[in-house]
Design a protein around this motif. Structure first.
Motif, PDB file in Angstrom:
ATOM      1  N   SER A   1       7.919   2.726  -5.441  1.00  0.00           N
ATOM      2  CA  SER A   1       8.563   3.448  -4.272  1.00  0.00           C
ATOM      3  C   SER A   1       8.671   4.936  -4.728  1.00  0.00           C
ATOM      4  CB  SER A   1      10.209   2.897  -4.066  1.00  0.00           C
ATOM      5  OG  SER A   1      10.872   3.729  -3.254  1.00  0.00           O
TER       6      SER A   1
ATOM      7  N   ARG B   1       5.354   6.168  -3.578  1.00  0.00           N
ATOM      8  CA  ARG B   1       5.086   6.166  -2.221  1.00  0.00           C
ATOM      9  C   ARG B   1       5.899   7.191  -1.539  1.00  0.00           C
ATOM     10  NH1 ARG B   1       6.451   0.309  -1.967  1.00  0.00           N
ATOM     11  NH2 ARG B   1       8.484   0.793  -1.175  1.00  0.00           N
TER      12      ARG B   1
ATOM     13  N   ASN C   1       2.427  -0.502  -0.356  1.00  0.00           N
ATOM     14  CA  ASN C   1       3.757  -1.324   0.151  1.00  0.00           C
ATOM     15  C   ASN C   1       3.667  -2.663  -0.052  1.00  0.00           C
ATOM     16  OD1 ASN C   1       4.931   0.752   1.809  1.00  0.00           O
ATOM     17  ND2 ASN C   1       4.115   0.146   3.607  1.00  0.00           N
TER      18      ASN C   1
END
Length: 203
Positions: free
Chosen positions: A123, A126, A109
């Motif tokens: 992103s 993730r 993050n």
């Protein structure tokens, strides 16, 4: 030692000496100077510094864990992205496996930056960690090895965007190594100009 290795080692030595507290330098001075001159240099000094800093006391473990849980690449100037990400990885590897935060997604993050493509890449990584396929990956690889792969991908995007001039590094005096600030005169050229190439690097 080749001239270019000698020069690189000497430059790193001067940067570290100018960026490290006098207390730490004083602590390692005697042990460092006990080495033959041919074994001294930037990498050797870096090793001595890391030996002191990397002490697995409870306080240091908590400090490293706190750093990882609060790490924000956005707090780093764009020109310092590679160094900051490398520092992030170094802290992860300093911790024993059972001391690392267990949530790999949480660590990723903090990798967001000012560049949209970089952010999209992180992103997507993730997102992959939240899929059932991730559990299959974990059967063959450790979370650390996966993290290192993801960080490598992120840094590759950074260099690609920088080369394509879509990532404009911000000029700032805030550096991971204070001696490399914009106002510093400690450039590679300045350091090497003072060093006879025929001599091994010394303290």
């Amino acid at each position: 030692m080749a001239d270019v290795d000698n020069e690189s080692s000497q430059w790193l030595l001067e940067v570290l000496k100018a960026s490290t507290s006098k207390a730490i330098l004083a602590e390692i001075h005697q042990e460092y100077m006990a080495l033959p001159k041919s074994q001294r240099g930037g990498l050797t000094l870096f090793k001595f510094i890391m030996d002191i800093v990397h002490t697995n006391t409870t306080e240091h473990v908590e400090l490293f864990r706190s750093f990882l849980n609060t790490y924000q690449l956005r707090d780093t100037a764009d020109e310092e992205v590679p160094g900051s990400v490398s520092g992030f990885v170094a802290v992860v590897m300093m911790l024993a496996e059972n001391d690392r935060p267990s949530n790999l997604v949480l660590l990723l993050n903090g990798l967001e930056s000012s560049n949209q493509k970089f952010n999209d890449t992180v992103s997507a990584q993730r997102g992959a960690l939240n899929t059932p396929m991730y559990e299959q990956f974990k059967q063959n690889e450790t979370e650390l090895s996966l993290l290192l792969k993801f960080v490598t991908i992120a840094k590759r995007v950074y260099y690609s965007e920088l080369q394509a001039e879509r990532w404009k590094p911000a000029k700032t005096s805030q550096h991971l190594f204070p001696a490399l600030s914009n106002s510093s005169k400690l450039t590679a050229e300045a350091v090497l100009a003072k060093q006879p190439k025929s001599l091994p690097p010394g303290y």
